[in-house]
Enzyme design. Structure first.
Site, short mmCIF file in Angstrom:
data_model
loop_
_atom_site.label_atom_id
_atom_site.label_comp_id
_atom_site.label_asym_id
_atom_site.label_seq_id
_atom_site.Cartn_x
_atom_site.Cartn_y
_atom_site.Cartn_z
N ASP A 429 0.87 -1.16 0.00
CA ASP A 429 0.00 0.00 0.00
C ASP A 429 0.92 1.22 0.00
O ASP A 429 2.10 1.10 0.29
CB ASP A 429 -0.84 -0.06 1.28
CG ASP A 429 -1.70 1.16 1.43
OD1 ASP A 429 -2.30 1.57 0.42
OD2 ASP A 429 -1.79 1.69 2.55
N ASP A 860 -1.53 -0.64 5.90
CA ASP A 860 -1.80 -0.15 7.24
C ASP A 860 -3.26 0.12 7.50
O ASP A 860 -3.67 0.31 8.62
CB ASP A 860 -1.01 1.14 7.50
CG ASP A 860 -1.55 2.29 6.70
OD1 ASP A 860 -1.96 2.05 5.54
OD2 ASP A 860 -1.59 3.42 7.21
N ASP A 864 -6.63 -2.20 3.12
CA ASP A 864 -5.63 -3.19 2.75
C ASP A 864 -5.97 -4.58 3.29
O ASP A 864 -5.27 -5.54 3.01
CB ASP A 864 -4.26 -2.78 3.31
CG ASP A 864 -3.88 -1.39 2.88
OD1 ASP A 864 -4.04 -1.11 1.69
OD2 ASP A 864 -3.45 -0.59 3.72
#
Lengths: 1229, 349
Positions: A429, A860, A864
């Protein structure tokens, strides 16, 4: 309606307790409302629950769930049955259970102890582990359940623990506390009945959400008042939908509808509010967050799956061996061996008249005899090793401890350690993972002059490579620094701008920053204490910048923005000004700009606009080409320095022009169909003829050490893909900054932002749109694939693929998937932008399933989660507020750069260790079983055991158990620092070098060889073997001898497999051999009264009275190990593994002990170090990308919620909206 | 929306403490995986010296073992076919099973070398599966050990009890099939004494076979498996039985029969009288008589010596080969050019 509802509530109140929830909700409701009779217990209408606030007795009838939460798997009663059931779900354990049962029958050559003892030991260890883990969960539950909370008792707040809470209780939650249950928000200390909550635990979003209580309940803030509150809440039954809620609050016969806006969910925390008062509606397991809690799907590592195949192969081998023995026994059995007593009524197994039955039964006999070929303690040993690796090594690694957030690494599951050593693809990410999501106002260009003396990491790196020194300007001591503002330039700071050539344009610039935004100020209205709540950190950075330039935005009312302007007319002069905000033209991804129309106190009407350079430039008035050209240059300069840019412009409006337009705007705003499209069109009409003021450059700060880490990982053969919800520009920008893309690479871009697609989209025919996009994607893919193959094989150029979410949607279609996969596997780096969480997961599984490579996802946020769960290994970034990703992850680390340690050190070691453990287990059991097998040939295939029962049962669990665990914990081929210094070593894991069939075959070969040595050397040597007294050995003497040799050899073989030998190795290996001797001395020395065949009585003493024993004990292990030794020597000499060469290079170095090292450099780098670290590898960059980037996830909804309208979240839903025409796009590549 | 896990464990309770106490792991060599360790590298030097060492160590041992084995004088005489009279050669089985036939067999052995006393007498059987599963377990150690367990005949079927149900002592197939050939020796008509005492391991005699257990109902059934036992002698004194019952590991085995406690001179003619009673003919087994002296290593056994010598010389050879190899193709330790990514920088895909 009200009356009726009330009626039903009354009736159900009489009924009540046995609230049964069922699928036939509707049906039941009908029944219940029809058959209400006094005095009879009726089920509460299942479709809704009724709660009497502040009235425990009334609620008692409904028997709501208590608020204590239990996440344990077992309780004292269910532990044994359930735990055993879990254990026997493992095939190996079940197999040994069956063998154990079989060994109680006369068919068995061995007594039950042989199998029962190891099995029970294995089960015992597993159960203890289960119990321990469950105990920890239990402790955790207790801690949570006993968190204190204030409950209204009479007219006072009383502190009780969470578990005592009941539905209907009125409670008080203070600032920064978590909500203990799902609450109905009644009142808050804030004047207008609002409170701010943080939902990071639910969805990972760290921006604050606003909840607003019903006006009717605002007063119940203080206990005296609150105790008078007697409301009834009728609401839906507990469910897991986080964003919906339906219900009514009935106060004094008034029915007030409730919305999600009045609901405070467990798991959220209260922010910026002194305290709130709420009524509990759902408790414990019925809270929405608990209803949502899902056990993380347990993942199995690839190695373990390969292990299954090995076990299967062993079963095959077992079957083959048994088959040979069974056929042999059928052939052998004959009455001629009269001494076997095969007379008339002999049992079936030895009945020569039915050889077929003999074979079949011998088959079973041999299966029990050879059962040791399946390493029973393997699984439990692996589990223990992995558990210790996690708990002691990964969790306690100081290299992965992040001091700033006080977060150590956390292995949340212990069964994926070795998977970390084989990762080939990392899906990352962007925000929060690669970048800090910390935007800092860094530079700007005003009126064609560039300001800001800072130097970005990229520039620094560039300069370093070119060997040119940067004359860094010492920052003045008084420089204002705060979060979001990292700017210094004496020419404009502290009001100095007034002395510049054209102060007016500065004013426009600063006012544009201060006015054109959707930020909410919070807290004290002083420049030091104010906190800006913004949907995106970019915005906050811009407003903060304005504050530092003397245009302090301190208050927003629904219609005005109030600024405290200093230095406007005269130095030191402060003046408050209120600007009326007439319209806000929101930012969205297609418009790429945001405007406000505001009226100055003096009546001047201005439109301020900020947005992407290309969008703004298209709408500029034709004047002042100079500024345009200079600003353009600055934009490119900023962009190439990795900064995110925004252009600022304004336009003075004449009153009548504005009013004309406003009419249309209001119309568009109130239209019901295509409102967004219409609004965009109306906006177009006024956002033109703009005058360029300048541009801003914001630094999107990378996390520490990211470029270095990425560089190391890519040298380790790991390919890193960035999957982000950001726009393409931002994504490319970051990819450059992270060294994922550089200018030596060829970029292949597949985007939906082409004219052809836009044109079709304008027509709005969805079928046509999808057809056109599909065709174009398909075409692009094929073209790129051709290019890729050409470039890769002929030019040897590295490739980078950039694809956006919409194209990805089509490219992931089964028909195109193959092309996409082929293409992306050819690329060194891949950037997917504008992807939804689902697509992240799809891309991950594409590589996971399509290419069968090991994948790792790191992220995080809540967006995700799906990708973290889809990948082989999910890594969550911990230490920040959001817990969603961490909760779904397998490993949690605080910083992206810790991946280096996690993969290259821990993963690599775990992988190598596990491979060694598994192959060693395989070898030792095969060796042992094969000696048994050779013996079978000399016993008339009768299945006679070679070894004593206890030898066999303790072989796996005592005599060879510990050293292999030590190996699995401590073996280290190269030290941690070397593993990071030579990241290429990691490739051996990616290629699965240590657990290939070839490796297994080598071990199998040596097992075969050694077993032959053991069996034939010991038996042949013993044939006439006796000491000088001429006495002869029996079977058990020989077998004790052979077993001694096996134990010694197998343990020494382990020593040969070790790369580093600690005192633990010495201890465990000599301990194991010693254990055998101690055991045999006692076991064969003592006669026990119970009925055991004293086969091995005194054997060891008999043996030790002969030279034969010592000669054999010296000869056999050495001969057995000679083969391995020769192999290892030759292998190292002629085909050395990379790690072996590294070992040799550094053979004379004493391994540095990290303690000193850690003390010196500390656990985290200083910002300066981090910068120089980060830049070291940055590419030469001259791209013409100007770095426009501005993100606002959930932007619209943020604004809406600010206005008190509840909008359910639709974040990341990027493909949903068709992009509207915007004319020719200037290339940003 | 993505699935939710309960945030409570970390979120709720952790928050308060998190602010207070540092979660920094404590340093320990164990957790940081920095335990002191030695790292042996299998360098050519070590390989060569290991091989040399083994060679140097093994060859003397081998020579010593061989010479020890060489001192041993051994006479092996297979008599199972020769001890059948000519007329019965075609039906050996009938001969051996008949109780009428005279099974005495005379033969003469020549002593090849001086044999110093004690000379051990062994019988060697071949193709006799004393290690067959049915056979091995067909005994009852309890019964053998103590009179109190006389009734204990578990595992002994089919030789557990007599037809009327009283227990056989010692029970089981092993005892039942006790070897019953006998040998007697004479030199020039002078009978040589055969000492049959102390031929079993003392541990067996003292602990496994009870001194109060006397044979009972032994070999009384329809089928006679082998030797009969003197019912007046306790089992612990029946050393033939004790030796027999220490079952052999392989189908070819020797068992100690007795000792001759006089020296035998070279070229002496020993006349042996064999009572050829034991039936190995039904399963084509061989019977041999062995006279052997011993040395410290035991009986004649070249295997260990040869093995030591072979392995020792193989190691020396390997050591030499490696030295030659090392001279021809020296291997620089830790040459970075061996690293795969240095060998073919791009080709690792």
């Amino acid at each position: 309606m009200d009356g009726k509802g009330w009626e039903r509530v009354r009736m159900t109140r009489l009924g009540g307790p046995t609230a049964s929830r069922g699928r036939e909700a509707a049906q039941l409701r009908q029944v219940s409302s029809q058959t209400v009779r006094l005095g009879r217990v009726q089920p509460q209408a299942p479709s809704h629950r009724t709660i009497y606030c502040n009235d425990r007795e009334a609620n008692l009838l409904a028997r709501f769930k208590v608020n204590s939460v239990s996440t344990t798997k077992y309780n004292i009663l269910t532990f044994l049955p359930k735990g055993l059931f879990e254990q026997f779900r493992r095939v190996a354990n079940l197999y040994f259970l069956m063998i154990s049962i079989l060994s109680t029958t006369p068919i068995s050559p061995v007594s039950p102890v042989t199998n029962v003892v190891p099995l029970s030991l294995v089960l015992l260890v597993s159960l203890i582990k289960e119990a321990f883990e469950d105990w920890k969960r239990f402790q955790n539950d207790i801690a949570i359940n006993s968190t204190p909370v204030d409950v209204l008792q009479g007219e006072n707040w009383e502190t009780v623990s969470w578990r005592k809470l009941q539905v209907g209780d009125i409670i008080r939650v203070k600032h920064d506390e978590f909500f203990p249950a799902d609450l109905l928000f009644l009142a808050s200390t804030n004047p207008d009945g609002v409170c701010y909550i943080e939902t990071a635990n639910l969805d990972g979003e760290t921006n604050l959400k606003i909840r607003k209580a019903l006006e009717r309940t605002w007063d119940y803030v203080f206990p005296e008042k609150a105790s008078e509150f007697k409301g009834e809440i009728q609401c839906e039954q507990p469910n897991n939908s986080l964003y919906t809620f339906t219900g009514n609050l009935i106060v004094e016969n008034q029915t007030l509808p409730l919305s999600p806006n009045q609901i405070l969910l467990r798991g959220c925390s209260l922010r910026n509010t002194e305290h709130i008062v709420g009524a509990v509606i759902f408790t414990g397991h019925e809270t929405k967050v608990m209803m949502n809690s899902m056990s993380v799907p347990s993942k199995r590592s690839t190695l373990e799956r390969k292990l299954d195949k090995l076990i299967l192969a062993l079963f095959g081998g077992l079957f083959f061996m048994c088959l040979i023995g069974a056929i042999g026994s059928g052939v052998f059995i004959n009455r001629k061996y009269y001494y076997l007593g095969l007379f008339e009524d002999v049992e079936q197994q030895f009945n020569p008249s039915n050889r077929f039955v003999v074979s079949i039964l011998t088959m079973f006999t041999l299966i029990t005899l050879y059962s040791t070929i399946i390493p029973i303690s393997l699984y439990v040993s692996i589990e223990m090793i992995k558990f210790i690796q996690c708990a002691q090594f990964i969790n306690k690694d100081l290299h992965m401890y992040h001091a700033e957030t006080n977060t150590p690494a956390l292995a949340r599951t212990s069964n994926l350690n070795e998977e970390l050593g084989q990762v080939e693809y990392i899906f990352s990410d962007k925000t929060g993972t690669l970048t800090r999501n910390l935007m800092e106002f860094f530079k700007c260009s005003i009126g064609g002059v560039s300001y800001g003396v800072g130097i970005t990491e990229i520039e620094r790196g560039q300069a370093q490579r070119e060997g040119r020194a940067l004359n860094e300007i010492q920052k003045s001591d008084t420089v204002a620094y705060e979060k979001g503002f990292n700017f210094d330039d004496a020419r404009i700071m502290r009001g100095a701008w007034r002395n510049e050539r054209d102060p007016e344009i500065f004013k426009e610039f600063f006012r544009c920053l201060a006015l054109c935004h959707t930020v909410l100020p919070e807290g004290d209205e002083s420049p030091e204490k104010i906190v800006y709540q913004a949907a995106s950190p970019d915005e906050a950075a811009l407003v903060t910048a304005a504050k530092h330039f003397g245009f302090f935005f301190y208050r927003r009312t629904p219609t005005t923005v109030q600024l405290r302007e200093s230095h406007v007319e005269k130095m030191g002069n402060i003046q408050d000004a209120s600007y009326e905000i007439l319209n806000v033209l929101e930012f969205n991804s297609t418009r790429k700009r945001q405007s406000v129309v505001c009226r100055y106190p003096n009546g001047r009407l201005v439109l301020y606009c900020k947005g992407a350079d290309n969008v703004i430039y298209e709408r500029l008035a034709g004047t002042n080409q100079d500024i345009k050209r200079l600003t353009r240059e600055h934009l490119e300069q900023f962009g190439s320095s990795g900064l995110r840019t925004l252009c600022l412009a304004y336009r003075d409006l004449a009153i009548d022009t504005y009013e004309n337009w406003n009419e249309k705007f209001v119309q568009a705003k109130s239209s019901l169909r295509d409102r967004e499209k219409k609004l965009d069109e109306v906006a177009e009409m006024i956002e033109k003829d703009l005058i360029l003021i300048g541009c801003t450059a914001i630094e999107d700060k990378l996390q520490e050490g990211v470029p270095d880490c990425i560089d190391t990982l890519s040298r380790a053969g790991i390919k890193i893909w960035v999957l982000t919800g950001d726009k393409m520009e931002t994504a490319i920008n970051i990819a450059y900054a992270c060294n994922l893309i550089n200018n030596d690479m060829k970029q292949l871009i597949i985007t939906s932002e082409t004219d052809a697609i836009r044109e079709v989209e304008e027509k709005g025919d969805p079928v046509e749109i999808s057809r056109v996009i599909r065709d174009s994607v398909s075409h692009d893919l094929k073209r790129c694939l051709e290019e890729a193959q050409l470039d890769l094989h002929i030019a040897g150029q590295k490739l980078a693929l950039v694809i956006d979410g919409k194209c990805l949607m089509y490219a992931l279609d089964p028909s195109l998937r193959v092309h996409l996969l082929k293409l992306s596997l050819n690329c060194s780096s891949v950037v997917c932008c504008r992807v939804s969480p689902l697509q992240k997961a799809q891309v991950t599984s594409l590589v996971k399933k399509g290419a069968r490579r090991i994948t790792l996802s790191i992220g995080d946020g809540a967006n995700d989660v799906s990708m973290i769960q889809a990948a082989h290994v999910g890594v969550g970034i911990s230490g920040l507020e959001g817990m969603q990703a961490v909760m779904a992850s397998d490993f949690a680390i605080a910083q992206f750069r810790f991946l280096k340690d996690l993969l290259l050190v821990h993963g690599r070691w775990s992988y190598i260790r596990l491979c060694k453990v598994i192959t060693y287990f395989f070898y030792k059991n095969l060796t042992f079983t094969l000696t048994q097998f050779w013996f079978t040939f000399h016993t008339g295939f009768s299945g006679q055991r070679f070894y004593d029962d206890w030898f066999q049962s303790l072989y796996n669990v005592i005599f060879t158990a510990l050293p292999v665990i030590i190996l699995g914990l401590f073996d280290k081929d190269v030290s941690a620092s070397l593993a990071k210094k030579y990241p290429q070593l990691y490739k051996e894991g990616i290629r699965n070098t240590y657990f290939k069939w070839a490796v297994v075959a080598v071990w199998a070969f040596f097992a075969f060889y050694q077993s032959l040595i053991f069996y034939y050397f010991t038996t042949t040597a013993s044939e006439h073997g006796h000491n000088s007294s001429g006495k002869i050995f029996g079977l058990w003497d020989v077998s004790t001898m052979a077993f001694t040799c096996v134990v010694v050899t197998v343990n020494l073989r382990l020593l040969m497999a070790c790369n580093s030998i600690t005192r633990w190795h010495h201890l465990s290996i000599s301990g194991s051999i010693l254990a055998w001797f101690v055991f045999i001395f006692i076991y064969s020395g003592v006669m026990t009264p119970n009925d055991r065949q004293e086969n091995v009585y005194f054997t060891i003493y008999v043996l030790m009275s002969t030279f034969y024993f010592y000669l054999t004990l010296l000869l056999v292990p050495i001969v057995a190990l000679l083969g391995d030794f020769l192999y290892l020597g030759l292998q190292r000499w002629f085909f050395p593994y990379n790690y072996q060469i590294v070992q040799e290079i550094h053979r004379d170095e004493v391994e540095s002990i990290s303690r000193t090292e850690l003390l010196e450099i500390g656990n985290h780098l200083t910002p300066d170090e981090a910068r120089s670290y980060a830049i070291a590898q940055l590419p030469r960059e001259n791209s013409k990308h100007t770095g426009f980037a501005f993100d606002s996830p959930g932007y619209e909804s943020f604004f809406a919620s600010q206005a008190g309208v509840y909008v359910p979240h639709k974040a990341w839903d990027v493909a949903r909206r068709a992009s509207v025409r915007s004319s020719k796009r200037t290339s940003q590549r | 929306m993505s699935p939710k896990a309960d945030p409570a464990p970390e979120g709720d309770a952790g928050v308060v403490e998190r602010r207070k106490k540092s979660k920094k792991p404590k340093y320990s060599r164990f957790t940081q995986q920095e335990l002191p360790a030695c790292k042996p590298l299998l360098t050519p030097t070590i390989v060569i010296s290991t091989f040399s060492l083994i060679g140097i160590l093994f060859i003397p041992i081998g020579l010593a073992s061989l010479s020890a084995s060489d001192i041993v004088v051994e006479i092996v005489y297979r008599y199972d076919t020769e001890c059948i009279p000519q007329q019965s050669q075609n039906d050996k089985l009938a001969f051996i099973q008949s109780s009428e036939t005279d099974k005495t067999c005379l033969t003469t052995l020549t002593v090849p070398k001086n044999m110093k006393a004690p000379v051990y007498i062994y019988y060697e059987l071949d193709n006799f599966y004393q290690n067959h599963r049915r056979y091995v377990k067909s005994r009852n150690d309890k019964q053998l050990r103590s009179k109190a367990y006389e009734q204990e005949t578990t595992n002994c079927a089919p030789e557990a009890t007599t037809a009327n149900g009283s227990p056989i002592v010692p029970c089981g197939l092993i005892a039942w099939s006790l070897f019953n050939d006998t040998y007697s020796f004479a030199i020039q008509n002078k009978v040589i004494e055969v000492n049959k005492k102390n031929i079993a391991w003392p541990s067996d005699k003292n602990n496994k076979f009870g001194s109060d257990v006397y044979p009972k109902n032994f070999q009384q059934g329809a089928l006679i498996g082998g030797a009969k036992l003197n019912e007046s002698i306790p089992l612990s004194e029946q050393e033939d039985l004790i030796v027999w019952m220490r079952t052999a590991a392989l189908p070819q085995f020797r068992k100690l029969y007795g000792r001759i406690e006089t020296d035998l001179a070279a070229n002496e003619q020993i006349s042996v009288t064999i009572e050829n009673n034991y039936n190995t003919y039904s399963f084509d087994g061989e019977k041999k008589l062995v006279l052997s002296t011993t040395s410290w290593i035991g009986g004649k056994n070249d295997f260990l010596g040869v093995a030591y010598l072979t392995v020792g010389s193989l190691c020396l050879f390997l050591a030499l080969a490696f030295i030659v190899l090392y001279l021809l193709k020296p291997r620089t330790l830790g040459d970075p050019s061996y690293l795969s990514w240095n060998r073919n920088p791009d080709g690792h895909q």
